[in-house]
Design a protein around this motif. Sequence first.
Motif, short mmCIF file in Angstrom:
data_model
loop_
_atom_site.label_atom_id
_atom_site.label_comp_id
_atom_site.label_asym_id
_atom_site.label_seq_id
_atom_site.Cartn_x
_atom_site.Cartn_y
_atom_site.Cartn_z
N LYS A 1 -0.52 -0.35 -4.03
CA LYS A 1 -0.36 0.58 -5.14
C LYS A 1 0.36 -0.18 -6.25
O LYS A 1 1.56 -0.44 -6.15
CB LYS A 1 0.43 1.80 -4.70
N GLU A 2 -0.40 -0.55 -7.27
CA GLU A 2 0.15 -1.41 -8.30
C GLU A 2 0.95 -0.61 -9.33
O GLU A 2 0.51 0.45 -9.78
CB GLU A 2 -0.99 -2.17 -8.99
N PRO B 1 0.81 -1.22 0.00
CA PRO B 1 0.00 0.00 0.00
C PRO B 1 0.84 1.28 0.00
O PRO B 1 0.32 2.36 -0.23
CB PRO B 1 -0.81 -0.12 1.30
N GLN B 2 2.15 1.13 0.27
CA GLN B 2 3.06 2.27 0.23
C GLN B 2 3.68 2.40 -1.17
O GLN B 2 3.56 1.51 -2.01
CB GLN B 2 4.17 2.07 1.26
N GLU B 3 4.39 3.51 -1.40
CA GLU B 3 5.15 3.69 -2.65
C GLU B 3 6.49 2.97 -2.46
O GLU B 3 7.54 3.58 -2.32
CB GLU B 3 5.36 5.17 -2.93
N LEU C 1 -1.97 6.26 5.03
CA LEU C 1 -2.97 6.42 3.99
C LEU C 1 -4.31 6.89 4.56
O LEU C 1 -4.57 6.78 5.76
CB LEU C 1 -3.17 5.08 3.27
#
Length: 337
Positions: A39-40, A15-17, A28
């Motif tokens: 985050k795909e 879910p992080q960069e 978030l």
Amino acid sequence: MKGRFYIQGTAAISPQESFSGEFTPQLLTLADKNLLRVKEPDYRAFIAPNSLRRMSRVLKMGLTTAIRCLQNSGVAVPDAIITGTGKGSLHDTERFLHDIRRYSETALNPTPFIQSTYNSVNGLVALQVQCTEYNNTFVHRGFSFEHALLDAMMLLSEGRAGNVLAGAFDEMSDEYFYIRSRIGSWKEQLTQPEEMFTAGTPGALSGEGSAFFVLSSTPSDVHIAGLKMLYKPSQERVHETLEAFLRQHGLQPSDIGLLISGRSGDTNFDHYYHALTAQYFPQTPEVPFKQLCGEYDTAASFALWLAVERMRKEELRHVLIYNQFFGEQHTFILLGR
């Protein structure tokens, strides 16, 4: 398990960069449910378009993370591929079951069934890099990633492999999120990550992710020094095991420069962390990693990725990871320089 198992490269989709660029942890903002989605990245840079359209979401995540990890480590073909997953491809499993009902067990598309097997990611990675060596997948709920890690460490210690690609992957589908919410796994009210430790409510925030590592016997800047697992221990047993684990490596609690804990804001199980930190690490900086990635079977893989990131940026000699999965599976992972 004790030894020096050097980490040559890492990669993570979370879910992080975390996949590309400089990693900066962010809390978030959730919109409608207590679920931290990954985050795909753009998968087209790693997977051919004709293959990409046939792959489910978790297969894309796992394969892309594994390829990036190999690229970061400078290893073209690993000597072994080992992964852990709690649920495998949930979307494919659900799709196949729905089709059985919809079509009355006739004219079924076999692709969702084939891709729903737990070792699909391993097979795709092996095909992609042309690896015909040892290939194994562990499905042990909250111990899935840890057993994959243990297997990799054993292969290296026995001299049966020079480098091992080890990792984990899990996704969260809407249906499985609903099922777990019915048994109280997730918080009932919408809770933001920044509020999860002050909410004082049972349940965690759900998460998902994929992380891979190349382990080797060749020295590098960070190594895994030890791994210890406990099943359904008492609070006293957790403390006794921690003391013995640190003593085995010639360390005291004060030698730990950073504690990465699986604290999730779940009032049913956070007492394990509170008691441990109060007794052994009252002055040690703590990072509750599930505030960044949420709770899932193989969340410890993100914790290990985060620990390596912190050690490569800071002057940390020893980092300890402590995680537990809904009170049943407890793990200590020790990293050193």
